[in-house]
Structure formats: C-alpha cells, structure tokens
Design a protein around this motif. Structure first.
Motif, short mmCIF file in Angstrom:
data_model
loop_
_atom_site.label_atom_id
_atom_site.label_comp_id
_atom_site.label_asym_id
_atom_site.label_seq_id
_atom_site.Cartn_x
_atom_site.Cartn_y
_atom_site.Cartn_z
N GLU A 108 -19.79 6.44 -10.73
CA GLU A 108 -19.30 6.34 -9.50
C GLU A 108 -18.72 5.16 -8.97
OE1 GLU A 108 -21.85 6.72 -5.28
OE2 GLU A 108 -22.53 7.89 -6.96
N ILE A 109 -18.81 4.10 -9.82
CA ILE A 109 -18.36 2.79 -9.27
C ILE A 109 -16.69 2.86 -9.26
CG2 ILE A 109 -18.19 1.70 -11.70
CD1 ILE A 109 -19.78 0.33 -8.38
N TYR A 110 -16.19 3.53 -10.19
CA TYR A 110 -14.77 3.51 -10.46
C TYR A 110 -13.97 4.81 -9.63
CZ TYR A 110 -14.23 7.60 -13.74
OH TYR A 110 -14.11 8.91 -14.30
N PHE A 111 -14.73 5.66 -9.00
CA PHE A 111 -14.16 6.51 -8.27
C PHE A 111 -13.28 5.88 -6.87
CE2 PHE A 111 -17.71 9.97 -9.48
CZ PHE A 111 -17.23 9.67 -10.61
N PRO A 112 -13.66 4.98 -6.20
CA PRO A 112 -12.87 4.61 -5.37
C PRO A 112 -11.56 4.04 -5.76
CG PRO A 112 -15.07 3.81 -4.88
CD PRO A 112 -14.85 4.49 -6.40
N TYR A 113 -11.37 3.77 -7.15
CA TYR A 113 -10.07 3.20 -7.56
C TYR A 113 -9.00 4.44 -7.72
CZ TYR A 113 -12.11 -1.33 -8.45
OH TYR A 113 -12.59 -2.75 -8.47
N VAL A 114 -9.76 5.57 -8.05
CA VAL A 114 -8.77 6.77 -8.13
C VAL A 114 -8.52 7.40 -6.88
CG1 VAL A 114 -8.55 9.06 -9.30
CG2 VAL A 114 -9.91 7.23 -10.51
N MET A 115 -9.53 7.47 -5.77
CA MET A 115 -9.10 7.95 -4.65
C MET A 115 -8.35 7.04 -3.81
SD MET A 115 -11.22 10.43 -4.28
CE MET A 115 -11.53 10.83 -2.35
N MET A 116 -8.13 5.62 -3.95
CA MET A 116 -7.17 4.88 -3.35
C MET A 116 -5.65 5.22 -4.01
SD MET A 116 -6.05 2.65 -1.18
CE MET A 116 -7.70 2.18 -0.62
N LYS A 117 -5.47 5.42 -5.21
CA LYS A 117 -4.29 5.78 -5.92
C LYS A 117 -4.53 7.03 -6.52
CE LYS A 117 -3.04 0.84 -5.93
NZ LYS A 117 -2.10 1.11 -5.06
N PRO A 118 -4.31 8.06 -5.92
CA PRO A 118 -4.54 9.64 -6.90
C PRO A 118 -3.47 9.69 -7.80
CG PRO A 118 -4.33 9.85 -4.22
CD PRO A 118 -4.01 8.29 -4.56
N ALA A 119 -2.51 8.95 -8.29
CA ALA A 119 -1.74 8.89 -9.27
C ALA A 119 -2.66 8.41 -10.65
CB ALA A 119 -0.49 8.25 -9.31
N LEU A 120 -3.72 7.65 -10.40
CA LEU A 120 -4.57 7.29 -11.37
C LEU A 120 -5.34 8.46 -12.01
CD1 LEU A 120 -5.77 3.97 -9.84
CD2 LEU A 120 -4.01 4.30 -11.99
N PHE A 121 -5.50 9.62 -11.43
CA PHE A 121 -6.14 10.87 -12.16
C PHE A 121 -5.14 11.13 -13.19
CE2 PHE A 121 -7.42 12.37 -7.64
CZ PHE A 121 -8.85 12.48 -8.03
N LEU A 122 -3.99 10.57 -13.48
CA LEU A 122 -3.25 10.89 -14.66
C LEU A 122 -3.92 10.20 -15.89
CD1 LEU A 122 0.33 11.32 -13.39
CD2 LEU A 122 -1.05 12.95 -13.87
N ALA A 123 -4.26 8.90 -15.36
CA ALA A 123 -4.86 7.98 -16.42
C ALA A 123 -6.23 8.48 -16.85
CB ALA A 123 -4.94 6.65 -15.93
#
Length: 213
Positions: A108-123
């Motif tokens: 759960e700790i890295y979820f905010p990083y993805v929520m901030m930049k949805p393009a990181l879903f690809l990563a």
C-alpha cells in the motif's frame, strides 16, 4: 466515483478469471496491478487465485498463483525510479518507502505514487507481466499464500531447496528491473515541478475507502 469503481471491479475480476481459465498467466498483471492499487487485491488473492492455487499445490507442490499479488518486484522498481528520477516530497520519501514495501510487505505504501501519476500503471503492469512470465518460465511458485507480501514472507513460503528460492528471487528481480526502466522513462519525460505526497495519499485513501464499501 462509486459506479466507476463498481465497473472497474467487475472488469478486473472478469479479466482475471478469463486469463486463469486460458492459462495466460503473465497477462494477469494487466488486471492484478491496477486491482492492487485500487485495493481489490484481497478479492483476487482469496477469491480467485487462492482456491485454484491450493489445488495446484496438491498435485505440483507449489503454485505460481500465490506469487501474483504479493510479488514486490513491480512496486520496488517503481519506487527506485522515483528515488532516482522523481521530484519533491515523493522523491525524498522513496528510500524509506522501499524498506517498508520490500521488507515490510506493505505494498500500500507505493500506491500514492501511482495515483499521483496514472501513467505509472504502465510501469507496474510491465513489471508484473515480466515477473510472472519469469515465474512461469522457471516453474517457480509458493506452497501457500505469502502474507504480508514481503520478500521475507515469500521466501518462507517457497519450496525447500536452493533452486526454488532462486527462481522466485529471479522473478522478483526481473519484475523490478522492467518496472524501474519503464517508470524511469515516464518520470524523466514528466514536466511537473513538484509532487505532493499529501495529495497522493488522500487520493489513495479515497480509493481504499470505496473498496471497503
């Protein structure tokens, strides 16, 4: 927001069911990684992967399905990329987040990083696909679910022997490398000047609250 989440949940669940039924396991990351960030991981892990995984353990002694959700590789690569190429508060917080995520098993700790930049879903998806492909190629798996999803718990659930443990580590490593490379490209192309950790965490908490009804 509610109807959108319900639709997303249905699509993700149906997608995972189809992939498992057609033995296209690496593609499951297309649905698993977004589902994790939207806090649907327990529904997938216990509702879909768990029952099938236990049946595989009875015949094979292990199951790769137990690695799909707890695999920390994609999140590790993403956080490393933010540590090297991110900006602002989220870059500064990344090293501590890595320890909590990888060794503490709190994804759960890295979820905010993805929520901030949805393009990181690809990563995250790229790391999940490559990691799962490696697990399947090397016939890696666990004897039972690893909880929390830390590297320590995962190693404890791997079958006895050097090679079973090494195969699991290789899958995690491949996923982390691929996730890191894709996330690095996205972050280097990003033109924003700062990233607010507080705003990202607020968005994540909203998604968590909705997932819990």
């Amino acid at each position: 927001f509610g109807p959108v989440m319900e639709t997303v949940t249905t699509v993700l669940t149906n997608g995972v069911n189809w992939i498992v039924a057609h033995n296209a396991l690496p593609l499951s990351a297309i649905f698993v990684e977004p589902a994790k960030v939207l806090f649907l991981n327990n529904a997938l892990d216990h509702g879909i992967f768990g029952p099938i995984g236990y049946e595989q353990v009875k015949t094979l002694g292990h199951s790769a399905l137990f690695l799909l959700v707890p695999n920390p590789g994609a999140g590790l690569g993403l956080l490393l990329a933010y540590w090297f190429f991110g900006k602002g508060e989220m870059k500064e917080a990344a090293p501590g987040m890595i320890l909590i995520h990888f060794f503490g098993g709190i994804h759960e700790i890295y979820f905010p990083y993805v929520m901030m930049k949805p393009a990181l879903f690809l990563a995250a998806i790229a790391g999940g696909v490559s990691g799962t492909f490696t697990f399947q190629f090397l016939d890696a798996g666990l004897k039972s679910p690893a909880s929390p999803g830390s590297i320590i718990a995962i190693m404890a659930m791997a079958p006895k022997g050097v090679w079973p443990h090494l195969n699991v580590l290789l899958g995690v490593l491949v996923g982390a490398i691929v996730s890191f490379l894709v996330a690095a490209l996205i972050l280097r192309a990003d033109k924003s000047t700062d990233d607010s950790l507080e705003a990202a965490q607020a968005a994540t908490q909203a998604a968590k609250a909705k997932s819990k009804g």
